[in-house]
Design an enzyme around this catalytic site. Structure first.
Site, PDB file in Angstrom:
ATOM      1  CB  CYS A 389     -50.053  32.281  32.965  1.00 20.42           C
ATOM      2  SG  CYS A 389     -51.138  33.397  33.861  1.00 20.42           S
ATOM      3  CG  HIS A 520     -52.909  28.653  33.306  1.00 23.11           C
ATOM      4  ND1 HIS A 520     -51.607  28.408  33.710  1.00 23.11           N
ATOM      5  CD2 HIS A 520     -53.277  29.801  33.912  1.00 23.11           C
ATOM      6  CE1 HIS A 520     -51.227  29.359  34.536  1.00 23.11           C
ATOM      7  NE2 HIS A 520     -52.205  30.225  34.673  1.00 23.11           N
ATOM      8  CD  GLU A 522     -51.175  25.223  32.077  1.00 23.44           C
ATOM      9  OE1 GLU A 522     -51.261  25.787  30.960  1.00 23.44           O
ATOM     10  OE2 GLU A 522     -50.844  25.819  33.117  1.00 23.44           O
TER      11      GLU A 522
END
Ligand code: GLN
Length: 546
Positions: A389, A520, A522
């Site tokens: 990001c 993102h 993750e």
């Protein structure tokens, strides 16, 4: 009609002892026995969502597919269940009060006096049931944030009580307690737990099971002591000592028959087909049997209150790196680098000791020049780089400044009238900022991206259409895209209409791994399903290992 079962998880003695992991682990165990489970986090604060809170104070804001910004516990839930949860699995007091007050303003209560009980408790119950329906689950495990005794929790505990009265066989309560071992005494003390149970009883709620957290295993003598002082049988008191890896908790619970006890209390019948915990066991083994270490430097800024909070602020990133490393037999050793230190004159070449460098998401000006210098170092010295990001936006700025020679390139998040705004505000975001409509208004949640055939990203994913979660207001400025591409940077992922840059990368022949994502990744990395981009980054870092 199918009967919904409910497990309320409530904390006693003190917070921060693993209520979230307990909830997630109970969920994982019940799923392994073939039940469909949804996990709900209730946060008693008045914020409508977790998006407006400072990560140094409250940890990471975890984003769901729906775009809801939630507490980091929701991340643990998804990681332990290996599935995405619904919008209704997260409840705050702010959400509940807002809905009730709005309904009152619209005459939704038909002229009645609107009161905390039953209107707030009804709203809480409706949300719990709606989440169960959306997830089509058999069992809802509901974690109430904070601890008993917090005034702001009372209405949630009251909701559990009301539900239990209506459905005595379908509701149970788990108390997550703590047994300290004071240094001066050297003995494990059970009194705070006994008091916590009494306090819970004073709400009219009784614990069916106690997860007894402590630095060491809780012995039978203490279990007996607690059992004698309360109405919880000793066999329902589970010793949960400190352990190194939270991913061992479901296995330890299973050894102590937590699943069977829950099934007995809730009168659940054994399912014919159950996946078991085999995959989980394999993962837990990989945590202990790695062959190599790969050193990753995370250049971040949320350091203000020490390392513990830092790891909370980036927990999904940390876990994603670990999962990918374990999946290929290595251990990711992570080090924090304060981006500000490079602005204060720290030697950038100290980054040379890392096998890979990562810049996570972020907001604002603090440490940004330090991060850009770290990215430049990674690019020029062929150190694998992964930008998430803000880490992608800064990577594009670095490239514009140092490769295209646009020295004043910047993001309008920092320099409003930048001469070269290579990253700028998204068109629909400008108005929101002017109106100070900050809460829940970023570009949030899951959106698809189309990947360029043969790119580093497409090869890593093994497909060309992906869906990832977002949380941003700014984007790469399309006015500079051609120029950046002519300069060698590839936008290997875009929104389906091609207008939004989702992934930037350098080709493999130019750099071992230099890739950033506007989204993102993750948030979708799971222990049993590691994220392909993190795995590609770790693999490249192993190759570049000194
Ligand atoms: N601050 C940047 C934006 O709003 C990046 C956000 C992030 O890293 N999550 O676009």
């Amino acid at each position: 009609m199918k009967k919904q079962k409910y497990i309320f998880v409530i904390g006693g003695v003190m917070s921060g002892v693993g209520k979230g992991i307990t909830t997630a682990s109970i969920g994982a165990i019940l799923e392994s026995k073939g039940f469909k489970v949804n996990l709900i986090k209730i946060d008693p604060y008045l914020n409508v969502d977790a998006g407006t809170m400072n990560p140094t104070e409250h940890g990471e804001a975890f984003v769901l597919d729906s775009g809801l910004e939630t507490d980091q516990d929701m991340g643990n839930y998804e990681r332990f269940l290996n599935k995405s949860l619904s919008n209704d699995d997260y409840i705050t007091s702010g959400m509940v009060y807002r809905a009730v007050i709005e309904r009152e303003r619209n005459l939704g209560y038909g002229g009645k006096c609107v009161e905390a009980i039953p209107h707030i408790t009804d709203e809480i119950l409706m949300r719990i049931n709606r989440a169960a329906m959306e997830n089509k689950s058999d069992i809802s495990v509901v974690e109430i944030g904070g601890t008993i005794g917090d005034y702001q929790n009372a209405l949630f505990i009251e909701t559990a009580r009301i539900l239990k009265i209506k459905h005595p066989e379908d509701v149970m309560t788990v108390l997550v307690s703590y047994l300290p071992i004071p240094n001066t005494i050297g003995e494990m003390k059970s009194k705070p737990t006994q008091n916590a149970i009494r306090q819970l009883n004073s709400y009219g709620v009784h614990a069916d099971m106690i997860i007894a957290r402590s630095p060491l295993p809780v012995d039978d003598k203490r279990k007996e002591k607690i059992a004698n002082a309360t109405s919880v049988p000793a066999t329902h008191i589970i010793s949960a000592p400190d352990i190194e890896s939270v991913y061992d908790v479901p296995l330890n619970f299973e050894k102590d028959k937590v699943g069977e006890i829950v099934m007995r209390i809730l009168r659940l019948r054994k399912k014919g087909s159950a996946p078991g915990l085999g995959a989980w066991e394999n993962f837990a083994k990989s945590v202990k049997t790695f062959k190599k270490i790969v050193k990753i430097g995370i250049v971040g800024k949320y350091f203000d209150t020490g390392d513990f909070v830092l790891s909370d602020a980036y927990i999904s990133v940390i876990e994603a790196l670990k999962f990918s490393a374990y999946s290929i037999g290595v251990k990711a050793e992570l080090e924090w680098i304060n981006a500000k230190s490079f602005e204060r004159g720290a030697d950038i070449s100290t980054l040379g000791k890392y096998d890979g460098i990562l810049v996570p998401g972020g907001f604002g000006e603090t440490g940004i020049e330090g991060k850009i210098r770290a990215i430049q170092y990674a690019r020029e010295n062929n150190v694998p780089y992964f930008g998430l990001c803000y880490g992608m936006q800064l990577m594009v700025i670095e490239y514009a400044r140092n490769v295209l020679d646009l020295k004043s390139a910047h993001t309008t998040e920092i320099v409003k009238d930048s001469e070269h705004p290579v990253v700028h505000i998204m068109p629909d975001q400008e108005k929101k900022l002017l109106e100070k409509a900050y809460g829940g208004t970023m570009r949030l949640g899951a959106y698809p991206s189309i990947l360029k055939k043969g790119s580093v990203a497409a090869i890593a994913y093994g497909k060309e259409v992906i869906e990832e979660r977002h949380r941003h207001r700014y984007e790469v400025n399309n006015a500079y895209r051609k120029m950046l591409e002519n300069g060698g940077l590839i936008f290997s992922g875009t929104s389906p209409d091609g207008l939004l840059a989702e992934i930037a990368e350098l080709p493999k022949k130019k750099h071992p791994f230099f890739l950033g994502t506007q989204f993102h990744p993750e948030f979708k990395a799971r222990p049993l399903d590691p994220h392909p981009l993190f795995t590609a980054f770790i693999k490249a870092s192993i190759v570049s290992k000194k």
